[in-house]
Design a protein around this motif. Structure first.
Motif, short mmCIF file in Angstrom:
data_model
loop_
_atom_site.label_atom_id
_atom_site.label_comp_id
_atom_site.label_asym_id
_atom_site.label_seq_id
_atom_site.Cartn_x
_atom_site.Cartn_y
_atom_site.Cartn_z
N LYS A 225 -58.42 34.32 -96.09
CA LYS A 225 -59.44 35.89 -96.38
C LYS A 225 -60.83 34.77 -97.82
CE LYS A 225 -57.23 38.20 -94.06
NZ LYS A 225 -57.80 38.03 -92.62
N GLN A 226 -61.45 35.08 -97.10
CA GLN A 226 -63.19 34.89 -98.04
C GLN A 226 -62.56 35.40 -99.69
OE1 GLN A 226 -66.57 34.93 -97.00
NE2 GLN A 226 -67.11 34.61 -98.22
N GLY A 227 -62.70 34.65 -100.39
CA GLY A 227 -61.79 35.22 -101.73
C GLY A 227 -60.65 35.12 -102.77
N THR A 244 -60.46 28.26 -105.18
CA THR A 244 -61.15 29.86 -104.68
C THR A 244 -61.87 29.75 -103.70
OG1 THR A 244 -61.48 30.91 -106.68
CG2 THR A 244 -62.81 32.47 -105.00
N ILE A 245 -61.27 30.14 -101.91
CA ILE A 245 -62.40 30.32 -101.39
C ILE A 245 -63.18 31.60 -101.34
CG2 ILE A 245 -61.87 30.63 -98.75
CD1 ILE A 245 -59.12 30.67 -98.76
N THR A 246 -64.37 30.48 -100.80
CA THR A 246 -65.49 30.98 -100.68
C THR A 246 -66.60 31.59 -99.48
OG1 THR A 246 -66.72 28.53 -100.90
CG2 THR A 246 -66.43 30.31 -103.42
N GLN A 247 -65.92 30.72 -98.46
CA GLN A 247 -66.80 30.40 -97.54
C GLN A 247 -65.39 30.40 -96.19
OE1 GLN A 247 -70.12 27.85 -96.80
NE2 GLN A 247 -70.00 27.32 -94.21
N VAL A 248 -65.60 31.14 -95.12
CA VAL A 248 -65.29 30.33 -95.16
C VAL A 248 -66.04 30.43 -92.89
CG1 VAL A 248 -62.46 31.22 -92.94
CG2 VAL A 248 -63.37 31.83 -94.82
N ASN A 249 -65.84 29.77 -92.05
CA ASN A 249 -66.74 29.07 -90.99
C ASN A 249 -66.25 29.96 -89.55
OD1 ASN A 249 -68.63 29.10 -88.95
ND2 ASN A 249 -68.35 26.22 -89.46
N GLN A 250 -66.98 31.26 -89.30
CA GLN A 250 -66.64 32.18 -87.76
C GLN A 250 -66.61 31.13 -86.48
OE1 GLN A 250 -65.25 35.27 -88.97
NE2 GLN A 250 -65.19 34.34 -90.37
N ILE A 261 -63.68 25.61 -93.83
CA ILE A 261 -63.29 26.57 -94.91
C ILE A 261 -63.75 25.58 -96.41
CG2 ILE A 261 -61.76 27.66 -94.04
CD1 ILE A 261 -59.50 26.27 -96.05
N LYS A 262 -64.51 26.61 -97.30
CA LYS A 262 -64.89 25.70 -98.40
C LYS A 262 -63.77 26.31 -99.77
CE LYS A 262 -68.30 23.67 -96.71
NZ LYS A 262 -68.49 22.28 -95.92
#
Length: 367
Positions: A225-227, A244-250, A261-262
């Motif tokens: 999950k982002q965030g 912290t997860i800032t980006q999740v490619n869909q 993910i970033k």
């Protein structure tokens, strides 16, 4: 002959009966062995053991990176920076030969002067014929012709100015400047080389701001999950830092079935980090297929529910490792989970999935 034939028939008949009896006995033993083979199952539990870590590999990279290139073709006349140099925002990095564009700009300037002179003459004629028309000394046709010439002169002047704007815009691509403060990480050309449109000449990364880029398999991406939080371990420097997860490619269309993910790294933890270092990212997730308790609600995967007419149930683990179908009352569905209102205790195990067909009393083996 008759007696011998009867004896021979009796002997063959007896042997056949013995063979059939042996086959039936073997089949019965095989059936019993198959029946008694435990069915391998995966169980869920609402205990705190449903939390685990998803470990994936990634690489540290700058939060912002850019390829410096040009839109024009020409020889590189100046390129003085080298790998490792720090550059400031707006600093001149390289120049491309632009003699042909300077000549085009000079032509545009000459066209502007010519158009301006023609406009001045046309405007004088327009002003003069306007006065004459008001004095009824010129016809309407003559005024229309002068007005047309005046408007045409204005259009030619505007066209010449726009041509000069176009040349000036192209000249801007012959002076390559840093879009932000950073560090030169790659130098892909030298002074004297031919620069082609879109061909990278330099790579600049923003200094002091890092993140981790990692790939997540498709069977785990739904748990990211982002965030969300993560723990980043860099073995090269023996350091573990939070992220912290800032980006999740869909989409994984162009990443070989992996989802990128970033994970951002705080500025206070950037000391000792370098872009390109390998990192292990540990993300706490809820184990797939286990019960999730959200407040006072008891949640189970929808895939574990058995439906029979108007009844709903799930298999629990009974004594002697046997499967027991427990009827339950369900509530609202939340994504892949459904709320259990009654029929299942918070500490009871239930079957999430099985490698065979379950039934009441079936012997099971927990995976």
């Amino acid at each position: 002959m008759t007696n011998n034939f009867k004896k021979t028939f009796q002997i063959f008949t007896g042997v056949g009966l013995l063979a059939l009896t042996a086959c039936s006995s073997n089949e019965k033993r095989e059936t019993e062995a198959v029946t008694n083979t435990p069915i391998v199952v995966t169980v869920g539990t609402p205990s705190g053991s449903d939390q685990k870590e998803l470990n994936i590999s990634g690489k540290i990279e700058a939060s912002q990176s850019v390829n410096i290139s040009t839109r024009v073709m020409g020889y590189i006349t100046m390129l003085k920076v080298k790998v490792g140099d720090r550059v400031a925002k707006g600093q001149l990095l390289a120049t491309i030969s632009n003699q042909d564009m300077l000549a085009k700009r000079a032509q545009a300037d000459a066209m502007i002067e010519e158009a301006q002179a023609a406009l001045n003459s046309a405007q004088k004629d327009y002003d003069r014929f306007t006065v004459l028309y008001k004095q009824q000394s010129a016809t309407e046709k003559e005024l229309d012709n002068v007005t047309l010439q005046y408007n045409a002169a204005k259009s030619r002047l505007e066209g010449a100015k726009q041509m000069r704007n176009e040349v000036n815009a192209m000249l801007g691509y012959t002076n390559l400047k840093a879009p932000f403060a950073g560090i030169v990480t790659q130098k892909l050309a030298e002074a004297g080389n031919m620069a082609n449109p879109g061909m990278p000449i330099l790579v600049i990364e923003q200094s002091g701001s890092y993140q981790v880029s990692a790939s997540v398999p498709e069977n785990s991406i739904s748990q990211i999950k982002q965030g969300g939080t993560a723990t980043i371990t860099i073995s090269a420097i023996g350091k573990s830092i939070p992220g912290t997860i800032t980006q999740v490619n869909q989409s994984s269309e162009f990443t070989g079935g992996q989802y990128l993910i970033k994970v951002a790294i705080a500025d206070k933890d950037k000391v000792g980090l370098y872009a390109g270092m390998y990192a292990n990212v540990a993300i706490p997730v809820v184990q797939k297929g286990t019960v999730e308790i959200d407040g006072d609600r008891l949640m189970v995967p929808v895939s574990s529910i058995e439906f029979k007419d108007q009844l709903t149930g799930l298999y629990t683990i009974g004594s002697n490792n046997t499967a027991l179908l427990r009827w339950v009352r369900l509530g609202k569905t939340y994504g892949a989970n459904v709320e259990v209102l009654s029929g299942l205790g918070k500490n009871e195990q239930f079957v999430v999935s099985a490698d065979g067909k379950l039934y009441n009393g079936a012997q099971v083996k927990i995976k």
